[in-house]
Design an enzyme around this catalytic site. Structure first.
Site, short mmCIF file in Angstrom:
data_model
loop_
_atom_site.label_atom_id
_atom_site.label_comp_id
_atom_site.label_asym_id
_atom_site.label_seq_id
_atom_site.Cartn_x
_atom_site.Cartn_y
_atom_site.Cartn_z
N CYS A 190 110.73 72.96 7.12
CA CYS A 190 110.81 72.72 5.68
C CYS A 190 110.43 73.98 4.89
O CYS A 190 111.17 74.94 4.89
CB CYS A 190 109.96 71.50 5.29
SG CYS A 190 110.39 70.84 3.66
N HIS A 246 111.26 67.04 9.09
CA HIS A 246 109.88 66.79 9.50
C HIS A 246 109.88 65.79 10.66
O HIS A 246 110.74 64.92 10.75
CB HIS A 246 109.09 66.18 8.34
CG HIS A 246 108.84 67.12 7.20
ND1 HIS A 246 107.92 68.13 7.28
CD2 HIS A 246 109.39 67.18 5.97
CE1 HIS A 246 107.90 68.79 6.12
NE2 HIS A 246 108.79 68.24 5.32
#
Length: 510
Positions: free
Chosen positions: A333, A446
């Site tokens: 991310c 994630h």
């Protein structure tokens, strides 16, 4: 109407979340319809529900312990710090913008409380037992007027309260007595029992302290919970990282996580840390880095400012040198964005800055937008090059939380991890990029290392690089978490007076 119990603490990080998790598991094991609730969470660790809403990780663990899917009603207000005295405010799982601490506490918090009341009302209709968690301490005089997570919730829900202190940090007796003394009479009346947490040693040695507390406060001590090592349950916030920094055991593989100041979703790496051949440690100074086999760049709530910090600290240069020496780096991310060449924020969505240079290890440009992407995803990995090996996996799951749109400026770089299904908001961004030599790759997903076969494939590539034989899959991360919830429940059930607790819940606050 549900039965309530609320856990408040003498300070942050005394174990409220973990004991709430234990109670959720205990009631679940008793086949009661139990649900966790925390009106307001301040944390950089967040999660995306099946319907694309964002919530704090602590209530996710509690929901898992309660045998149910997480939902935003369990944490209707989430504050994600973006910088000094400023947070992104998330109501009912959706961002409503950034606010200063003053603007939120002096103006918006009581508006946010209406969302908390509505969420609690919905849960009350559906469940038998509601385990409520407070935040920090209910005795912070400067915050009480605008508090929407401690005594205001207890009063509204008419919930009895257990007050918890952490004996491991010292001063627990004074903390319990002092906290009660700072509460007003109606608030003290809501506290129906005291709990001493994280005790090490012979419990009988605490008998004089227990007698003192009960005589001094007029409140029963319902339990002395022992310190539980290697619990293996998701941590709520970065306070716990200080405990993990020294937890570097001797293992075949050394993995370093760069602890940027605004680190978020560091639970992405918990499954790696639990592997027997892995030593995973957190680094925020260059002299702590050493020579790891893999560097991991985590998510960030303020990618641009963390990128500046990375260069000022010298760790940015060290990461580049690490790659030059033939050792890999992986970004998740915000860490993925930092691996690129440029990060832009023309609307100042995340920062007062308009542009910063990234590490330049991937040919990416990321531009922040006002709309946040939140979605659970299913994905496939097709031919990810990594240390001379090729990794494939057709069954990846995870979730995305980001505000940046990323484009690749080099046709030779690959995009091996592709999302096949979004549950929530649709994302059109590339989900991963990898250099052709396999030394640098990143993804927006994630929880990617929670996928058992993918995690083991990555670790086996590192083993082969070091001349070691690959290992077969030895751990199912999801199954291990369920065992950890059971172990936690067993410990708390043994050391907490559950009979007295049930009586307190049955009587309520009268």
């Amino acid at each position: 109407m549900a039965k309530y119990i609320m856990l408040q603490g003498t300070s942050s990080h005394v174990g409220k979340s973990i004991i709430a998790t234990a109670l959720c598991r205990i009631f679940f094991q008793e086949r009661r319809r139990v649900v966790p609730f925390k009106a307001q969470n301040m944390a950089l660790n967040s999660y995306v529900t099946k319907d694309g809403k964002e919530m704090g990780r602590a209530q996710v663990a509690q929901a898992e312990a309660a045998g149910m899917d997480p939902q935003a009603d369990m944490n209707p207000v989430l504050l994600k710090p973006t910088g000094d005295c400023c947070s992104q405010v998330i109501i009912d799982g959706r961002s409503v913008g950034n606010m200063s601490a003053k603007d939120y506490h002096k103006g918006y918090s009581l508006t946010a409380f209406s969302a908390a009341k509505s969420a609690l009302a919905r849960l009350d209709k559906e469940f038998e037992v509601i385990v409520i968690e407070g935040a920090g301490s209910p005795a912070e005089i400067n915050l009480k007027e605008h508090d929407i997570v401690n005594m205001r919730v207890a009063k509204y829900a008419k919930s009895p309260v257990l007050l918890i202190a952490d004996i491991d940090r010292g001063g627990s007796l004074a903390a319990l007595v002092g906290t009660l003394d700072l509460l007003d009479e109606t608030e003290r009346a809501l506290v129906k029992g005291l709990v001493i947490n994280k005790f090490r040693g012979d419990e009988t040695l605490l008998a004089p302290a227990v007698r003192f507390l009960e005589q001094k406060t007029g409140k029963p001590v319902l339990g002395i919970i022992p310190f539980i090592d290697h619990l293996g349950i998701d941590d709520e916030d970065s306070v716990s990282l200080e405990e993990k920094k020294g937890d570097v055991r001797s293992a075949a593989l050394k993995l370093a996580v760069i602890q940027v100041p605004k680190i978020s979703n560091f639970t992405d790496f918990d499954s790696l840390a639990q592997e027997p051949d892995v030593s995973l440690y957190y680094v925020n100074q260059i002299d702590e880095l050493g020579q790891p086999d893999l560097i991991l760049l985590p998510g960030s709530k303020n990618t641009m400012e963390d990128m500046i910090w990375l260069n000022k600290s010298g760790l940015g240069k060290a990461i580049a040198e690490h790659v030059t020496m033939g050792r890999p780096v992986v970004g998740i991310c915000g860490g993925y964005q930092m691996l690129g060449g440029e990060i832009c924020d023309p609307d100042h969505t995340e920062s007062s800055l308009s542009r910063v240079n990234g590490l330049g290890l991937l040919s990416l440009t990321t531009t922040f937008a006002k709309e946040k992407m939140t979605s659970q995803v299913m994905a496939i990995c097709t031919e990810l090059p990594f240390l001379g090996q090729i990794i494939t996996d057709n069954t990846l799951q995870g979730y995305e939380i980001h505000m940046g749109h990323t484009v690749c400026n080099n046709a030779e770089e690959r995009h091996p991890i592709a999302v096949t299904k979004h549950v929530g908001n649709i994302c059109r961004d590339i989900s991963s990029t990898a250099r052709a030599d396999g030394l640098v790759w990143g993804t927006y997903i994630h929880g990617i290392f929670d996928n058992n076969n993918f995690r083991r494939a990555i670790l086996n590539c590192l083993r082969l690089k070091k001349g070691m034989e690959p290992r077969s899959l030895s751990r199912d991360f999801s199954a291990e978490k369920q065992k950890n919830y059971d172990r936690l429940a067993d410990v708390v059930r043994t050391h907490l007076d559950m009979k007295a607790l049930r009586q307190i819940m049955e009587r309520g606050i009268v």
